[in-house]
Scaffold this motif. Structure first.
Motif, PDB file in Angstrom:
ATOM      1  N   GLY A  13       2.993 -12.560   0.084  1.00  0.00           N
ATOM      2  CA  GLY A  13       1.621 -12.853   0.788  1.00  0.00           C
ATOM      3  C   GLY A  13       2.331 -14.127   2.089  1.00  0.00           C
ATOM      4  O   GLY A  13       1.519 -13.763   3.360  1.00  0.00           O
ATOM      5  N   ASP A  14       3.691 -13.881   2.531  1.00  0.00           N
ATOM      6  CA  ASP A  14       4.746 -14.456   3.222  1.00  0.00           C
ATOM      7  C   ASP A  14       4.117 -13.256   4.713  1.00  0.00           C
ATOM      8  O   ASP A  14       4.351 -12.449   4.297  1.00  0.00           O
ATOM      9  CB  ASP A  14       5.802 -15.293   3.071  1.00  0.00           C
ATOM     10  N   TYR A  15       4.947 -13.693   5.831  1.00  0.00           N
ATOM     11  CA  TYR A  15       5.426 -13.286   6.859  1.00  0.00           C
ATOM     12  C   TYR A  15       6.885 -12.574   6.786  1.00  0.00           C
ATOM     13  O   TYR A  15       7.504 -13.943   7.560  1.00  0.00           O
ATOM     14  CB  TYR A  15       4.674 -12.484   7.904  1.00  0.00           C
ATOM     15  N   VAL A  16       7.423 -11.546   7.120  1.00  0.00           N
ATOM     16  CA  VAL A  16       8.547 -11.241   7.571  1.00  0.00           C
ATOM     17  C   VAL A  16       9.216 -10.775   8.713  1.00  0.00           C
ATOM     18  O   VAL A  16       7.766  -9.739   9.055  1.00  0.00           O
ATOM     19  CB  VAL A  16      10.058 -10.978   6.830  1.00  0.00           C
ATOM     20  N   LEU A  17      10.203 -10.188   9.012  1.00  0.00           N
ATOM     21  CA  LEU A  17      10.165  -9.479  10.618  1.00  0.00           C
ATOM     22  C   LEU A  17      11.229  -8.564  10.038  1.00  0.00           C
ATOM     23  O   LEU A  17      12.173  -9.026   8.870  1.00  0.00           O
ATOM     24  CB  LEU A  17      10.710  -9.752  12.067  1.00  0.00           C
ATOM     25  N   ILE A  31      10.424  -3.703  15.624  1.00  0.00           N
ATOM     26  CA  ILE A  31      11.242  -4.675  15.281  1.00  0.00           C
ATOM     27  C   ILE A  31       8.986  -5.110  14.841  1.00  0.00           C
ATOM     28  O   ILE A  31       8.368  -4.735  15.759  1.00  0.00           O
ATOM     29  CB  ILE A  31      11.479  -5.618  15.765  1.00  0.00           C
ATOM     30  N   SER A  32       9.277  -4.701  13.154  1.00  0.00           N
ATOM     31  CA  SER A  32       7.551  -4.871  13.282  1.00  0.00           C
ATOM     32  C   SER A  32       7.360  -6.271  12.323  1.00  0.00           C
ATOM     33  O   SER A  32       8.396  -6.843  11.286  1.00  0.00           O
ATOM     34  CB  SER A  32       7.279  -4.167  11.540  1.00  0.00           C
ATOM     35  N   THR A  74       8.793 -14.408   9.395  1.00  0.00           N
ATOM     36  CA  THR A  74       7.946 -15.494  10.282  1.00  0.00           C
ATOM     37  C   THR A  74       6.775 -16.079  10.178  1.00  0.00           C
ATOM     38  O   THR A  74       7.040 -16.351   9.090  1.00  0.00           O
ATOM     39  CB  THR A  74       7.947 -13.789  11.183  1.00  0.00           C
ATOM     40  N   THR A  75       5.655 -16.391  11.525  1.00  0.00           N
ATOM     41  CA  THR A  75       4.278 -16.973  11.210  1.00  0.00           C
ATOM     42  C   THR A  75       3.409 -15.320  10.475  1.00  0.00           C
ATOM     43  O   THR A  75       3.715 -14.677  11.381  1.00  0.00           O
ATOM     44  CB  THR A  75       3.804 -17.422  12.001  1.00  0.00           C
ATOM     45  N   GLU A  76       1.952 -16.235  10.409  1.00  0.00           N
ATOM     46  CA  GLU A  76       0.946 -15.508  10.282  1.00  0.00           C
ATOM     47  C   GLU A  76       0.581 -15.350  11.372  1.00  0.00           C
ATOM     48  O   GLU A  76       0.064 -14.030  12.097  1.00  0.00           O
ATOM     49  CB  GLU A  76      -0.396 -16.367   9.521  1.00  0.00           C
ATOM     50  N   HIS A  77       0.662 -15.963  12.713  1.00  0.00           N
ATOM     51  CA  HIS A  77       0.117 -16.188  14.357  1.00  0.00           C
ATOM     52  C   HIS A  77       1.179 -14.396  14.379  1.00  0.00           C
ATOM     53  O   HIS A  77       0.034 -13.471  15.171  1.00  0.00           O
ATOM     54  CB  HIS A  77       0.436 -17.432  14.768  1.00  0.00           C
ATOM     55  N   ASN A  78       2.207 -14.794  14.646  1.00  0.00           N
ATOM     56  CA  ASN A  78       3.657 -12.907  14.453  1.00  0.00           C
ATOM     57  C   ASN A  78       2.426 -12.140  14.167  1.00  0.00           C
ATOM     58  O   ASN A  78       2.319 -11.371  15.058  1.00  0.00           O
ATOM     59  CB  ASN A  78       4.428 -13.334  14.517  1.00  0.00           C
ATOM     60  N   TYR A  79       1.839 -11.967  13.007  1.00  0.00           N
ATOM     61  CA  TYR A  79       1.330 -11.258  12.321  1.00  0.00           C
ATOM     62  C   TYR A  79       0.354 -10.554  12.559  1.00  0.00           C
ATOM     63  O   TYR A  79       0.356  -9.036  13.011  1.00  0.00           O
ATOM     64  CB  TYR A  79       2.044 -11.226  11.186  1.00  0.00           C
ATOM     65  N   LEU A  80      -0.589 -11.445  13.571  1.00  0.00           N
ATOM     66  CA  LEU A  80      -2.148 -11.134  13.590  1.00  0.00           C
ATOM     67  C   LEU A  80      -1.690 -10.600  15.340  1.00  0.00           C
ATOM     68  O   LEU A  80      -2.308  -9.351  15.396  1.00  0.00           O
ATOM     69  CB  LEU A  80      -2.347 -12.225  13.513  1.00  0.00           C
TER      70      LEU A  80
END
Length: 98
Positions: A13-17, A31-32, A74-80
């Motif tokens: 559920g976390d976000y990564v680069l 980079i995703s 990374t953060t959810e904001h970056n994911y969105l």
């Protein structure tokens, strides 16, 4: 829980680069930002992180993986923001091809 290349822990559920380097183009990297779907241990007891493929579009949603120590938290904001940009690219490509 898994640990990224800088020692930051993360879970499902976390976000990564992640970085993808196309075959034959060693100086070009994409980079995703991805959402972690599953974490498992491999035969060498390393954490393997699974997430949904974004490209090619025909394969979107399939699970692909990386070693946890190849990722950066990374953060959810970056994911969105990344999802929004991906959708814009998809629309641009559809216009060009349609």
């Amino acid at each position: 829980m898994a640990v990224d290349q800088y020692g930051n822990s993360f879970g499902v559920g976390d976000y990564v680069l992640i970085t993808e380097v196309p075959s034959g183009l060693p100086y070009f990297a994409m980079i995703s930002v991805v959402r972690v779907e599953k974490i498992e241990k491999n035969n060498h007891q390393k954490d393997i992180v699974y997430f949904e493929r974004w490209y090619p579009i025909e394969q979107r949603g399939e699970l692909i993986y990386r070693q946890a120590d190849d990722c950066v938290v990374t953060t959810e904001h970056n994911y969105l923001v990344s999802l929004k940009r991906r959708d814009e690219w998809d629309k641009e490509e559809a216009k060009e091809n349609g």
